[in-house]
Design an enzyme around this catalytic site. Structure first.
Site, PDB file in Angstrom:
ATOM      1  N   ARG A  68       6.815   9.324   1.951  1.00 31.32           N
ATOM      2  CA  ARG A  68       7.328   7.598   2.174  1.00 31.32           C
ATOM      3  C   ARG A  68       8.171   7.310   3.251  1.00 31.32           C
ATOM      4  NH1 ARG A  68       5.648   6.927  -3.675  1.00 31.32           N
ATOM      5  NH2 ARG A  68       3.966   5.592  -3.801  1.00 31.32           N
ATOM      6  N   LYS A  82      -3.174  21.087  -3.220  1.00 28.71           N
ATOM      7  CA  LYS A  82      -1.999  20.156  -3.309  1.00 28.71           C
ATOM      8  C   LYS A  82      -2.472  19.220  -4.565  1.00 28.71           C
ATOM      9  CE  LYS A  82       0.235  16.272  -0.835  1.00 28.71           C
ATOM     10  NZ  LYS A  82      -0.473  14.971  -1.059  1.00 28.71           N
ATOM     11  N   THR A 113      -6.175  18.757  -0.918  1.00 33.73           N
ATOM     12  CA  THR A 113      -5.811  17.739  -1.782  1.00 33.73           C
ATOM     13  C   THR A 113      -6.757  17.438  -2.901  1.00 33.73           C
ATOM     14  OG1 THR A 113      -4.127  16.746  -0.203  1.00 33.73           O
ATOM     15  CG2 THR A 113      -4.546  15.551  -2.179  1.00 33.73           C
ATOM     16  N   ARG A 160      -4.313   1.070  -8.972  1.00 34.28           N
ATOM     17  CA  ARG A 160      -3.317   0.607  -8.309  1.00 34.28           C
ATOM     18  C   ARG A 160      -3.023  -0.895  -8.226  1.00 34.28           C
ATOM     19  NH1 ARG A 160      -3.448   4.780  -3.134  1.00 34.28           N
ATOM     20  NH2 ARG A 160      -3.380   6.876  -4.204  1.00 34.28           N
ATOM     21  N   HIS A 215       1.265  13.172  -5.920  1.00 32.70           N
ATOM     22  CA  HIS A 215       0.936  12.167  -4.930  1.00 32.70           C
ATOM     23  C   HIS A 215       1.864  10.869  -5.117  1.00 32.70           C
ATOM     24  CE1 HIS A 215      -2.648  11.860  -2.706  1.00 32.70           C
ATOM     25  NE2 HIS A 215      -2.370  10.586  -2.446  1.00 32.70           N
ATOM     26  N   ARG A 225      13.623  12.352  -1.272  1.00 34.82           N
ATOM     27  CA  ARG A 225      14.350  11.204  -0.548  1.00 34.82           C
ATOM     28  C   ARG A 225      15.428  11.853   0.598  1.00 34.82           C
ATOM     29  NH1 ARG A 225      10.100   9.834  -1.633  1.00 34.82           N
ATOM     30  NH2 ARG A 225       9.521   8.284  -2.608  1.00 34.82           N
ATOM     31  N   TYR A 229       0.890  -1.118  -0.140  1.00 33.60           N
ATOM     32  CA  TYR A 229       0.004   0.108   0.099  1.00 33.60           C
ATOM     33  C   TYR A 229       0.841   1.233  -0.014  1.00 33.60           C
ATOM     34  CZ  TYR A 229      -3.561   3.494   0.813  1.00 33.60           C
ATOM     35  OH  TYR A 229      -4.230   4.511   0.457  1.00 33.60           O
ATOM     36  N   GLN A 249      -4.669  18.543   6.484  1.00 31.95           N
ATOM     37  CA  GLN A 249      -4.907  18.176   4.906  1.00 31.95           C
ATOM     38  C   GLN A 249      -6.364  17.817   4.816  1.00 31.95           C
ATOM     39  OE1 GLN A 249      -4.996  14.778   3.994  1.00 31.95           O
ATOM     40  NE2 GLN A 249      -5.974  15.422   1.859  1.00 31.95           N
ATOM     41  N   TYR A 252      -9.332  16.036   2.688  1.00 28.91           N
ATOM     42  CA  TYR A 252      -9.888  15.337   1.456  1.00 28.91           C
ATOM     43  C   TYR A 252     -11.545  16.033   1.446  1.00 28.91           C
ATOM     44  CZ  TYR A 252      -6.125  12.362   0.052  1.00 28.91           C
ATOM     45  OH  TYR A 252      -5.061  11.740  -0.567  1.00 28.91           O
ATOM     46  N   SER A 297      -3.429  14.163   7.731  1.00 32.60           N
ATOM     47  CA  SER A 297      -4.378  13.640   6.558  1.00 32.60           C
ATOM     48  C   SER A 297      -5.896  13.585   7.253  1.00 32.60           C
ATOM     49  CB  SER A 297      -4.117  12.501   5.972  1.00 32.60           C
ATOM     50  OG  SER A 297      -5.064  11.589   5.347  1.00 32.60           O
TER      51      SER A 297
END
Ligand SMILES: Cc1cc2nc3c(=O)[nH]c(=O)nc-3n(C[C@H](O)[C@H](O)[C@H](O)COP(=O)(O)O)c2cc1C
Ligand SMILES: O=C(O)C(=O)c1ccccc1
Length: 387
Positions: free
Chosen positions: A339, A260, A177, A186, A284, A319, A45, A149, A151, A127
């Site tokens: 991430r 975003k 977003t 996905r 994203h 990163r 995921y 954030q 949604y 989120s």
């Protein structure tokens, strides 16, 4: 010195006593470590992207194409990476980007992230799809800086309720977003038949909301759980929103707002024309449109379109500290790290997130200094080869 790079010295000093960091200091190595620690579903995921994952690869390839040119003899003894964005003071131009469902990484999920962020003074963007509700996360975050954030759900009353709760819980800026009003194709999740929300993860802000509860006949229990999940699915995103709807945000949020998911200069212009305070250039992390432009390649066009009328932030593919320097060179005011901190959380809970933040900021400061830069405002395109 800002002190961010002191972390480097502390690692060497610990080494004298044969103590070495328990997590890699090359943050690009965290993903493979996390894969070994997590279930296939949870790892898939977070690590997965849309389609063939070409955009996720493009995000990284774009960073690789840009190269920093070191500069000498520029007196960089005094360094200060601090910036202020939307009234939020931060030790360096980095925020923790919004990631939902973090309890699949670690049982403490967003609570651990909130504690780590507060300990480092780094703002977190919480989120709407968090596994803990925004009030609990605010409490864990304490005096730390935090943004919310959104949604943007179909039900306006629910959207207004989220914004009111976020304000009351001390979130000072709003990130809306736009690129995920529906989940993209996905394959990693499809192949594993895995969507956290359907298992009740990432719905805390919804299930605990008074407006949501009214719509599903009261607090969510086993009796109405299915109704609640169906209501969540029906309400999560709204594909019929247009630019005219942004008025709603202004009417329901009196602080700074950033949109975003912006990649096109014309969309950035429209955001500014609609009175938004900023845009976040983001695809994203390649999780939405496979085959899309690398986010870093979209950045210069957006920066040019926006000029000094609004703030441009950046994510997708960041990163390392050097990546942040490159994004700043291309005009971003700050970057959102995503991430890598989720992997830090998976590998070490709160301490893992702090490790990621310390490595990231120390590397950013050292990279800047070695490129002849002592403050973020001094970074420009000229630090990149062939600018
Ligand atoms: C597991 C996961 C969950 C995410 N959840 C959200 C979210 O709830 N809200 C949001 O705006 N972005 C979300 N994102 C997108 C991130 O904020 C960010 O744009 C993206 O991860 C950047 O790509 P990178 O992590 O590869 O650098 C999520 C990303 C991941 C990997
Ligand atoms: O997984 C995601 O990328 C994401 O942002 C998300 C979060 C909650 C619901 C749908 C998508």
């Amino acid at each position: 010195m800002s002190g961010l790079a002191d972390f480097q010295n502390s690692i060497y000093l610990q080494g004298l006593g044969d103590v070495t960091p328990s997590l890699p200091t090359d943050l690009t190595k965290l993903e493979e470590r996390a894969e070994r620690a997590l279930s296939a579903q949870a790892f898939g995921y977070v690590a997965g992207s849309a389609g063939s994952e070409a955009t996720a690869r493009a995000n990284r390839a774009a960073f690789d194409r840009h190269r920093i040119v070191p500069r000498m003899l520029r007196d960089v003894a005094e360094r200060d990476l601090s910036v202020n964005v939307f009234g939020t003071a931060m030790p360096s131009p980095v925020l923790l980007g919004p990631i939902g469902v973090l309890s699949i990484m670690h049982p403490d999920g967003e609570l651990a992230v909130a504690r780590a962020a507060a300990a480092e003074g780094v703002p977190m963007v919480l989120s709407t799809a968090a596994s803990y509700d925004m009030e609990a996360v605010a409490e864990a975050n304490g005096d730390g800086p935090r943004w919310y954030q959104l949604y943007w759900p179909k039900d306006r009353e629910l959207a207004a309720s989220f914004l009111g709760r976020a304000k009351a819980a001390g979130y000072t800026a709003l990130v809306v977003t736009l690129d995920t009003f529906t989940m993209a194709w996905r394959p990693r999740d499809l192949d594993q038949g895995y969507l956290p929300f359907l298992r009740g993860i990432g719905v805390a802000n919804y299930f605990g909301d008074p407006v949501f509860q009214r719509a599903v006949g009261g607090p969510v229990t086993d009796a109405n759980r299915e109704t609640a999940l169906l209501h969540w699915i029906a309400n999560f995103g709204n594909p019929s929103l247009t630019w005219d709807d942004l008025v709603f945000l202004r009417e329901n949020w009196d602080g700074p707002i950033a949109l975003k998911g912006i990649q096109h200069p014309d969309d950035a212009r429209r955001a500014v024309d609609a009175g938004m305070d900023g845009v976040i250039v983001s695809n994203h992390g390649g999780r939405q449109v496979d085959g899309a432009i690398a986010s870093l390649d979209a950045l210069p066009g957006v920066v040019e379109a926006v000029g000094d009328r609004a703030t441009v932030l950046f994510d997708s593919g960041v990163r390392t500290g050097a990546d942040a320097v490159k994004a700043l060179a291309l005009g971003a005011r700050a970057v959102l790290l995503a991430r890598p901190y989720a992997y830090g959380l998976a590998l070490g809970g709160q301490a893992g997130v702090q490790h990621v933040l310390r490595c990231f900021q120390a590397e950013m400061e050292l990279t800047m200094a070695l490129a002849g830069i002592s403050r973020p405002e001094q970074i420009g395109r000229e630090i990149l080869a062939g600018h």
